[in-house]
Motif scaffolding. Sequence first.
Motif, PDB file in Angstrom:
ATOM      1  N   ALA A  57      -0.570   7.618   3.421  1.00 57.91           N
ATOM      2  CA  ALA A  57      -0.806   6.473   2.543  1.00 57.91           C
ATOM      3  C   ALA A  57      -1.203   5.233   3.336  1.00 57.91           C
ATOM      4  CB  ALA A  57       0.453   6.181   1.722  1.00 57.91           C
ATOM      5  N   ARG A  58      -2.122   4.460   2.762  1.00 58.67           N
ATOM      6  CA  ARG A  58      -2.567   3.214   3.371  1.00 58.67           C
ATOM      7  C   ARG A  58      -1.878   2.034   2.701  1.00 58.67           C
ATOM      8  NH1 ARG A  58      -9.182   4.049   3.606  1.00 58.67           N
ATOM      9  NH2 ARG A  58      -9.176   6.067   4.716  1.00 58.67           N
ATOM     10  N   SER A  59      -1.595   1.029   3.480  1.00 57.20           N
ATOM     11  CA  SER A  59      -0.954  -0.166   2.935  1.00 57.20           C
ATOM     12  C   SER A  59      -1.997  -1.067   2.284  1.00 57.20           C
ATOM     13  CB  SER A  59      -0.234  -0.924   4.050  1.00 57.20           C
ATOM     14  OG  SER A  59       0.347  -2.119   3.555  1.00 57.20           O
ATOM     15  N   VAL A  60      -1.662  -1.593   1.116  1.00 58.84           N
ATOM     16  CA  VAL A  60      -2.552  -2.507   0.414  1.00 58.84           C
ATOM     17  C   VAL A  60      -1.712  -3.640  -0.163  1.00 58.84           C
ATOM     18  CG1 VAL A  60      -2.414  -1.227  -1.764  1.00 58.84           C
ATOM     19  CG2 VAL A  60      -4.394  -2.683  -1.312  1.00 58.84           C
ATOM     20  N   GLN A  61      -2.263  -4.829  -0.128  1.00 63.08           N
ATOM     21  CA  GLN A  61      -1.547  -5.991  -0.639  1.00 63.08           C
ATOM     22  C   GLN A  61      -2.026  -6.308  -2.051  1.00 63.08           C
ATOM     23  OE1 GLN A  61       0.804  -7.807   1.275  1.00 63.08           O
ATOM     24  NE2 GLN A  61       1.292  -8.851  -0.641  1.00 63.08           N
ATOM     25  N   GLY A  62      -1.127  -6.349  -2.976  1.00 64.22           N
ATOM     26  CA  GLY A  62      -1.496  -6.740  -4.322  1.00 64.22           C
ATOM     27  C   GLY A  62      -1.811  -8.221  -4.377  1.00 64.22           C
ATOM     28  N   ALA A  63      -2.873  -8.575  -5.080  1.00 62.62           N
ATOM     29  CA  ALA A  63      -3.269  -9.979  -5.182  1.00 62.62           C
ATOM     30  C   ALA A  63      -2.699 -10.603  -6.453  1.00 62.62           C
ATOM     31  CB  ALA A  63      -4.792 -10.093  -5.185  1.00 62.62           C
TER      32      ALA A  63
END
Length: 446
Positions: A57-63
């Motif tokens: 899994a890749r880390s993603v930042q919710g906006a």
Amino acid sequence: MIGRRTTGWYARTSCGRPSLHARVAAVGAVLCAAALLPGPTASAAGTPGPYGFAEDARSVQGATSTTDAERLRPGTTYTSSLPTTGKLYYSLELDATSNAYVSATAVPPEGTTVSASDGIRVSVQDANGSSCSFETASVGSSRSPHPITAVGAREAKPSGTLCQGGGTYYVVVERVARTGASPAAWDLELTPVLEPRLERTGETSAPEAWNSASPAPLTGGATRRAGGTGFASARLLTPGVWRDDIRPGQTLFYRVPVDWGRQLYATADLGSASSGDRGFVPGALDMSLYNPVRDKVEDAGVSYDGSQKSAVLDPLPPVAYPNRYAAVGRVNTMRFAGSYYLVVHLAAQVADEFGDVPIGLKLRVRVEGATEAGPGYSGQSAPEGLFGITAQDRAAAPEGHGGAGGEDADATMKLIAAGGIGTGTVLLAVLGVWTVVARRRAGAGA
């Protein structure tokens, strides 16, 4: 029951090559089987732990605004974090003809106090702010922190007006929390997937009749199989009776391959408490069924007083593409072939009444009916092969196999699991056999 929702590899290997020596071939076959097995999971150790996120899994930042929303690519799994308040936005670039589904699995921290109504809401919106779909999932009556999953979707419909056409869409995830809820953020796993359009249009209405009778319960001995700690590590179950242990606060994940035209039946039996104590825990055991895109199909729950209890899923229709046109959720969601997930949670409060010890769990799984041809997709799904059964799974669960234990269909995998044979051990065995063969050949040539 826990968390009701509201809706608005056949890998190419060299394993099949014939060996120069029969014993090497035999060991090589076991090695191939071992290589196909999923790796060990935290639950295999028998202790509850956090949710097992996908290793890739890749880390993603919710906006906090669509303007800054990071792009999610279908077929890729992501991790993120969900605060108590506010909406998080992620973007999707979609074509005009594929259906898109985005599941969000939220994980409340262990020990967090949660209420029945605490949960998440997931929606997909178009560039004009119109909602394509929304779904909520909540903790439910157990009031026990555990992973909960909701799905947002964009369905391409020739006759549709809203959310049609290619372009940018947005996935919106938010907490549904009571006043005074714990401020701790919840971890998230996001899985966007694509379902391609059909080569040609088929039935556009749901089947009107199907076998809704419950079959006789499976009997016989059970085979031990430890559950996984998340969707990515869910352990394969073929038709039969399976045995595991579950501790208070633990959630176990299993997957059952279900092909087009086949029906799935499942029962979870929670054993009696070994302590002999008596108490009462409402909504103690929950078994939920999720389809290949992780949309909840159905769940069954029971309270616990220390005596054995059984949770049974209501009869479900055969897997069929036109099921999507049904108004009833448990029919509508049986729209894909592929891996269906059985997720079993035992409420943390059981420890207060019966001790923080494992309790026996049996899963009885049936897959009935004849396999039918698929609907004829015009391309590949993302991830590839999501809406189908792999060659490995077909070999493990042949059509018509519904007997107890699944001993014939899954013999190799069970032999390795029951004997505790790891891939390293098998490699040593292979090297040992090759050494003996080499020495004999050397002796013959001397």
